[in-house]
Design an enzyme around this catalytic site. Structure first.
Site, PDB file in Angstrom:
ATOM      1  N   HIS A 213     -10.022  -4.497  -9.022  1.00 20.07           N
ATOM      2  CA  HIS A 213      -8.759  -4.190  -8.784  1.00 20.07           C
ATOM      3  C   HIS A 213      -8.427  -3.297  -8.017  1.00 20.07           C
ATOM      4  CE1 HIS A 213      -3.835  -4.416  -9.480  1.00 20.07           C
ATOM      5  NE2 HIS A 213      -4.504  -3.555  -8.895  1.00 20.07           N
ATOM      6  N   GLU A 214      -8.852  -2.007  -7.944  1.00 24.76           N
ATOM      7  CA  GLU A 214      -8.580  -1.240  -7.192  1.00 24.76           C
ATOM      8  C   GLU A 214      -9.736  -1.328  -5.735  1.00 24.76           C
ATOM      9  OE1 GLU A 214      -6.116   0.968  -7.289  1.00 24.76           O
ATOM     10  OE2 GLU A 214      -5.608   0.910  -9.054  1.00 24.76           O
ATOM     11  N   HIS A 217      -7.778  -3.223  -3.078  1.00 26.94           N
ATOM     12  CA  HIS A 217      -6.423  -2.067  -2.559  1.00 26.94           C
ATOM     13  C   HIS A 217      -8.151  -1.881  -1.542  1.00 26.94           C
ATOM     14  CE1 HIS A 217      -3.708  -3.515  -4.024  1.00 26.94           C
ATOM     15  NE2 HIS A 217      -3.433  -2.723  -5.631  1.00 26.94           N
TER      16      HIS A 217
END
Length: 530
Positions: A213-214, A217
């Site tokens: 998920h990170e 980003h």
């Protein structure tokens, strides 16, 4: 005003030649001090030209005189409360005019070659000490910030970005292992104690999903040319520390949305994989748990409040509508605070009523207490993150006010073997607050550190060369006078120092930028309302 150290001035009634008068000499003895014979003897020893006698190397008589003078000054400077002399602020005095050297007898100041240049690039604040004076500690000023820790255990550098696991992760991993192990005991009782190994594997796999998920980003930020400092996995999820703000609301929206989007994709992949295994088995339970957990991560992050990804998406929308990023930040931050209150109150009520799939409870038990504690922690994280987002937005709004040209101190160029007292006198005459050591061709070599000047007693300044108090210039210590805002802070962060040489685009010396001046300007800017 700058004090040149009165001990370096010749006596007004002296009949010495102009060359002899430029040689530093100790002050006349005051009552109860060293007899006048010692300074006279030292003056006779200094008849040799300065280039033949190294500055700061007097004979044995002068050394004994200096030691005795130092002891007497320390005795006189002690207060009844017995404070250390070096901790007391030197008394600010007006520069002496009696006995000052004739301007025709001294070496011309290189700054005098540019009479059209202003005396100072920045006006000192009221109460700002002159060059050579000890600074007065500001009331309420925080001590220097300690070096920032790396953030935990380094796990790798995907895409060049370091990934750290915070110590708090081990606590939450143990908590997940304990809770999920208890659930496995009801679903797969035949596992016995091995259920905790399966639960530990689930905890690691879950945080691997958070890392993905990170990374979404991070990849989007790098795609938009935004530097990413690090990724940190901590107690409640992970954080991608992006150092700059997106330039447009569209990029801000995409940057925030890719994280929850990838969590939804992972949940879908785990659901498809779950169809290939038998339910009620270890792989089936693990895949079901990872599917549900990634779905929860995606939905939770889509909530429209800072510091969640949904809050950044809301900020981008308001930014697009109003044209002001600060307005979007304020709206998303207050929605985040309302969301924190809703989590604090609503989560325990939903759990108690059984709306989240658990059995309704009429009495208050351990599970109810744990749910309330979890809600309080989540609410505190959201509330604090919303406040931090507001502070960071105010910071970025005021950053353009920090301009290197406006904060630069006027500097006086001095040669390597110039005595400190003479350099301070030149700075005082020019209205300058910084010294730059240059070579015979005027090329800058080093910067005289202000803290080092304050640490030299006034009676020693005539025999201390400025080169002994200077810090050699490195490439990172030369900054452009046109830098401002985040670009200026990035340049200072890249090469930490106390002073920087500010140059024009042509390479001409503009002045010296003090890190302390930048900090004071930053604090003043942050204190002003948006």
């Amino acid at each position: 005003m700058v004090e040149s150290g009165g001990s370096g001035r010749p006596r007004p009634d002296s009949d010495e030649s102009a060359e002899r008068r430029t040689t530093p000499a100790p002050p006349p003895a005051a009552p109860g001090q060293i007899p006048a014979e010692a300074p006279d003897t030292f003056t006779r020893k200094q008849d040799a030209p300065p280039e033949e006698t190294p500055i700061g190397a007097p004979n044995e008589t002068a050394r004994e005189t200096d030691r005795e003078e130092t002891r007497r000054q320390e005795t006189r400077s002690q207060e009844p409360d017995r404070q250390e002399p070096d901790r007391q602020e030197p008394e600010r005095q007006e520069p002496e005019t009696a006995g000052a050297p004739d301007p025709a007898d001294r070496t011309p100041d290189p700054a005098d070659l540019h009479p059209d240049r202003p005396l100072a690039h920045s006006t000192p604040d009221r109460g700002t000490p002159a060059l050579g004076e000890a600074p007065t500690p500001a009331k309420g000023r925080r001590p220097p910030r300690p070096p920032e820790s790396r953030g935990g255990l380094l796990m790798g550098r995907p895409f060049g970005v370091p990934v750290y696991v915070a110590p708090s992760w081990f606590l939450v991993a143990a908590l997940i292992t304990w809770v999920f192990g208890g659930q496995l005991d009801r679903v797969l009782p035949e596992l016995g104690a091995a259920r905790y190994l399966v639960a530990l594997f689930f905890a690691v796999a879950f945080y691997a999903s958070v890392l993905v998920h990170e990374l979404a980003h991070t990849i989007a930020a790098l795609r938009f040319k935004l530097p990413v400092r690090r990724i940190q996995l901590q107690f409640f999820g992970g954080v991608s520390e992006i150092e700059k703000e997106a330039e447009t609301p569209g990029r801000e929206f995409v940057l925030a949305f890719v994280g929850p989007l990838l969590s939804l994709v992972l949940a879908g992949l785990f659901y498809l994989a779950m169809q290939t295994v038998e339910p009620g088995t270890v792989p089936g339970v693990l895949l079901a748990g990872l599917m549900v957990s990634n779905l929860i991560v995606a939905v939770f992050n889509l909530l429209p409040g800072l510091p969640l990804d949904g809050g950044r998406m809301l900020r981008a929308v308001v930014w697009k509508i109003t044209g002001r990023p600060m307005t979007g930040t304020i709206a998303a931050a207050w929605v985040g605070r309302a969301l924190a209150v809703s989590v604090l109150i609503g989560l325990p009520l939903l759990t108690q009523s059984g709306a989240l799939g658990s059995e309704a409870e009429d009495s208050v038990g351990m599970d109810t207490v744990l749910d309330a504690l979890l809600a309080a922690i989540l609410a505190a994280i959201i509330w604090t993150g919303a406040g931090n987002s507001l502070r960071m937005a105010r910071l970025r709004e005021h950053l353009p006010e920090l301009r290197a040209r406006n904060l630069t101190r006027r500097a006086v160029p001095v040669e390597t073997n110039t005595p400190l007292s003479e350099a301070l006198r030149r700075a005082n005459d020019a209205g300058a607050r910084a010294l730059v050591v240059v070579d015979a061709h005027g090329e800058p070599l080093s910067l005289v550190r202000e803290a080092a000047i304050v640490g030299v007693p006034e009676h020693r300044r005539p025999w201390v060369a400025v080169s002994g108090l200077a810090q050699d210039l490195t490439e990172g210590m030369r900054v452009s006078a046109e830098l401002a805002g985040e670009d200026l802070l990035d340049a200072l962060r890249a090469t930490p120092a106390t002073e920087y040489l500010v140059v024009e685009e042509t390479g001409e010396i503009y002045g010296v930028l003090s890190a302390a001046d930048v900090e004071r300007a930053f604090v003043k800017a942050m204190a002003r309302p948006s």
